[in-house]
Design an enzyme around this catalytic site. Structure first.
Site, mmCIF file in Angstrom:
data_model
loop_
_atom_site.group_PDB
_atom_site.id
_atom_site.type_symbol
_atom_site.label_atom_id
_atom_site.label_comp_id
_atom_site.label_asym_id
_atom_site.label_seq_id
_atom_site.Cartn_x
_atom_site.Cartn_y
_atom_site.Cartn_z
ATOM 1 N N TRP A 75 14.228 9.044 9.516
ATOM 2 C CA TRP A 75 13.142 8.636 10.428
ATOM 3 C C TRP A 75 12.196 7.680 9.729
ATOM 4 O O TRP A 75 11.680 6.741 10.342
ATOM 5 C CB TRP A 75 12.380 9.871 10.906
ATOM 6 C CG TRP A 75 11.207 9.565 11.797
ATOM 7 C CD1 TRP A 75 11.207 9.484 13.166
ATOM 8 C CD2 TRP A 75 9.857 9.286 11.399
ATOM 9 N NE1 TRP A 75 9.947 9.176 13.631
ATOM 10 C CE2 TRP A 75 9.104 9.046 12.564
ATOM 11 C CE3 TRP A 75 9.214 9.222 10.167
ATOM 12 C CZ2 TRP A 75 7.738 8.759 12.536
ATOM 13 C CZ3 TRP A 75 7.859 8.922 10.130
ATOM 14 C CH2 TRP A 75 7.137 8.692 11.300
ATOM 15 N N HIS A 76 11.974 7.907 8.427
ATOM 16 C CA HIS A 76 11.005 7.093 7.703
ATOM 17 C C HIS A 76 11.501 5.681 7.430
ATOM 18 O O HIS A 76 10.679 4.772 7.242
ATOM 19 C CB HIS A 76 10.641 7.768 6.377
ATOM 20 C CG HIS A 76 9.676 8.903 6.528
ATOM 21 N ND1 HIS A 76 10.078 10.191 6.830
ATOM 22 C CD2 HIS A 76 8.325 8.949 6.443
ATOM 23 C CE1 HIS A 76 9.009 10.968 6.906
ATOM 24 N NE2 HIS A 76 7.942 10.246 6.688
ATOM 25 N N GLY A 77 12.784 5.488 7.379
ATOM 26 C CA GLY A 77 13.247 4.139 7.117
ATOM 27 C C GLY A 77 14.758 4.041 7.070
ATOM 28 O O GLY A 77 15.457 5.024 6.808
ATOM 29 N N PHE B 132 7.060 2.247 9.717
ATOM 30 C CA PHE B 132 7.908 3.336 10.218
ATOM 31 C C PHE B 132 7.777 3.510 11.723
ATOM 32 O O PHE B 132 8.540 4.216 12.321
ATOM 33 C CB PHE B 132 7.549 4.661 9.524
ATOM 34 C CG PHE B 132 7.631 4.558 8.014
ATOM 35 C CD1 PHE B 132 8.674 3.887 7.411
ATOM 36 C CD2 PHE B 132 6.657 5.123 7.229
ATOM 37 C CE1 PHE B 132 8.748 3.792 6.031
ATOM 38 C CE2 PHE B 132 6.709 5.037 5.847
ATOM 39 C CZ PHE B 132 7.747 4.366 5.243
#
Length: 442
Positions: A301-303, A442
């Site tokens: 999800w963060h990257g 993000f």
């Protein structure tokens, strides 16, 4: 009421479109899918699951195209290349190479509406303006906190007169947020950027431990600062956003850390992924699998990079060890052993942050090897300025641990005003060079 909702929606779209007006259509697309999916659930409840699937596919598909396309394409190219074939997917040009700001936040926020409606945990709205006023609320649109529809939709129907205390509380949050971001995070940013962008890695173990501490405090103050500003603005508007951070670096277990760090995201994954998978109510092996899936997805999800996936895997691994051995509870008997527990949790978090921040997996591994080789000069790499700003935030966190909460609440008005006047002065005269919020990407 519709006039107020229209004003909120239009102002929020203007705010978001100021960066790139084209991506307004993306948030509208995401919102329309979920709004009409829920309406369809109401009209045809026998097909509720189908409409939920459509909603999830629409949102995840949007994320995949705009945020993960390059990552997916590069890995497909690699796999095909290993098998002797050739693929040029990663060279796909155009809009797919641009990640819309805040897409992960509003996508998850929109999905929570559909999922909660499917579970009958909220009363859906039939007013499109009502829904988009919730989805596009500008203070938290691009970097959270992720506000649930069941919390925000009822607030938007009320016309609350903002009290004097709420205005003051909002002011406090905003000033503290700008202080965290502009004075602490922005002054630490050059230290971190220099460390990770150097052509040759510094060979001092202590330097990289110092850099990891600097980044840990930078990302905390950067992100918590944004959340404070968003919550303060919401107070001025007559609304309440949930707290997103609760002093995570005082945690004595990783489980506690994740109840204090990015609370709106960790609870989102808990409620919409971990628990539906079975949570901890299943066999021990299955509960660990559920934990790993949740943490790996959280990393992704963060990257769109393997560094984020490994960051999630590190947290999953140490969380599994924590569950199996139950070592934090065994060390919670007195203050001395709690300090030991805090030390080991902080150590794990600092190592994981290296992978989160590194430019590549290879760079991260090299840095970690240097950290645990215990060689090189006695050089933390902070310099005088860095040491001062790190000391400020460390002392602040220590005050939270050592001073009773009531001592903060009983501060007299005049000293309190002088305190915030001092913070504003520091923001003006001791701010860093300035950089965008880390979580905008993000």
């Amino acid at each position: 009421m519709n006039g107020r909702l229209l004003w909120l929606t239009a102002a929020s779209f203007f705010f978001y479109g100021w960066w790139d007006w084209r991506f307004i259509f993306l948030i509208v697309f995401s919102g329309l899918i979920d709004f009409y999916a829920v309406l369809a659930m109401q009209k045809s409840p026998q097909y509720k699951k189908l409409f939920l699937i459509i909603s999830v596919i629409g949102n995840i598909g949007s994320l995949s195209v705009f945020k993960y396309w390059s990552f997916i394409a590069e890995n497909i190219d690699t796999l095909i290349g290993l098998s002797g074939g050739q693929s040029l997917l990663s060279q796909t040009p155009g809009l797919f190479l641009i990640t819309p700001i805040g897409i992960s936040f509003y996508t998850f926020q929109s999905m929570s509406y559909t999922i909660d409606a499917y579970r009958n945990k909220l009363k859906p709205t039939n007013n499109l303006l009502h829904f988009f006023a919730y989805l596009s609320m500008f203070p938290q649109l691009v970097a959270g906190p992720i506000v649930r529809a069941k919390t925000m939709l009822p607030q938007l129907l009320q016309t609350n007169k903002v009290s004097k205390d709420e205005r003051w509380h909002g002011f406090q949050l905003i000033v503290r947020g700008y202080f965290k971001k502009m004075v602490i995070a922005d002054n630490l940013a050059p230290l971190v950027v220099t460390a990770f962008s150097s052509a040759e890695l510094n060979q001092s173990s202590l330097y990289w431990w110092g850099t990891s501490v600097a980044f840990a405090l930078q990302i905390y103050c950067d992100f918590a600062g944004y959340s404070d500003i968003a919550r303060g603005l919401s107070k001025w508007m007559g609304y309440n956003f949930p707290d997103n951070f609760n002093h995570p670096y005082i945690s004595t277990s990783l489980r506690e850390f994740w109840t204090r760090w990015h609370i709106s995201l960790s609870t989102w994954f808990k409620d919409y992924l971990y628990i539906p998978l079975g949570g901890g109510r299943v066999s021990k092996v299955r509960s660990h699998i559920n934990l790993w899936i949740t943490m790996l997805v959280s990393g992704l999800w963060h990257g769109a990079a393997w560094t984020y996936v490994i960051w999630g895997a590190i947290h999953a691994f140490f969380s599994s060890v924590e569950r199996i051995t139950n070592w934090p509870e065994k060390l919670s008997k007195n203050t001395a052993t709690k300090i030991v527990a805090w030390f080991f949790v902080t150590l794990q978090v600092l190592v994981a942050w290296i992978f989160f921040r590194a430019n590549s997996v290879g760079q991260a591994w090299e840095i970690v090897k240097i950290m645990f080789s215990f060689v090189g000069d006695f050089n933390l790499g902070w310099g005088l300025n860095g040491t001062i700003f790190i000391l400020i935030i460390v002392l602040r966190e220590l005050a939270v641990v050592t001073l009773p909460e009531k001592q903060f609440k009983n501060v007299k008005p005049i000293p309190e005003m002088l305190f915030y006047a001092m913070l504003i002065t520091l923001i003006i005269y001791f701010r860093g060079e300035g950089s965008e919020f880390i979580y905008f990407q993000f």
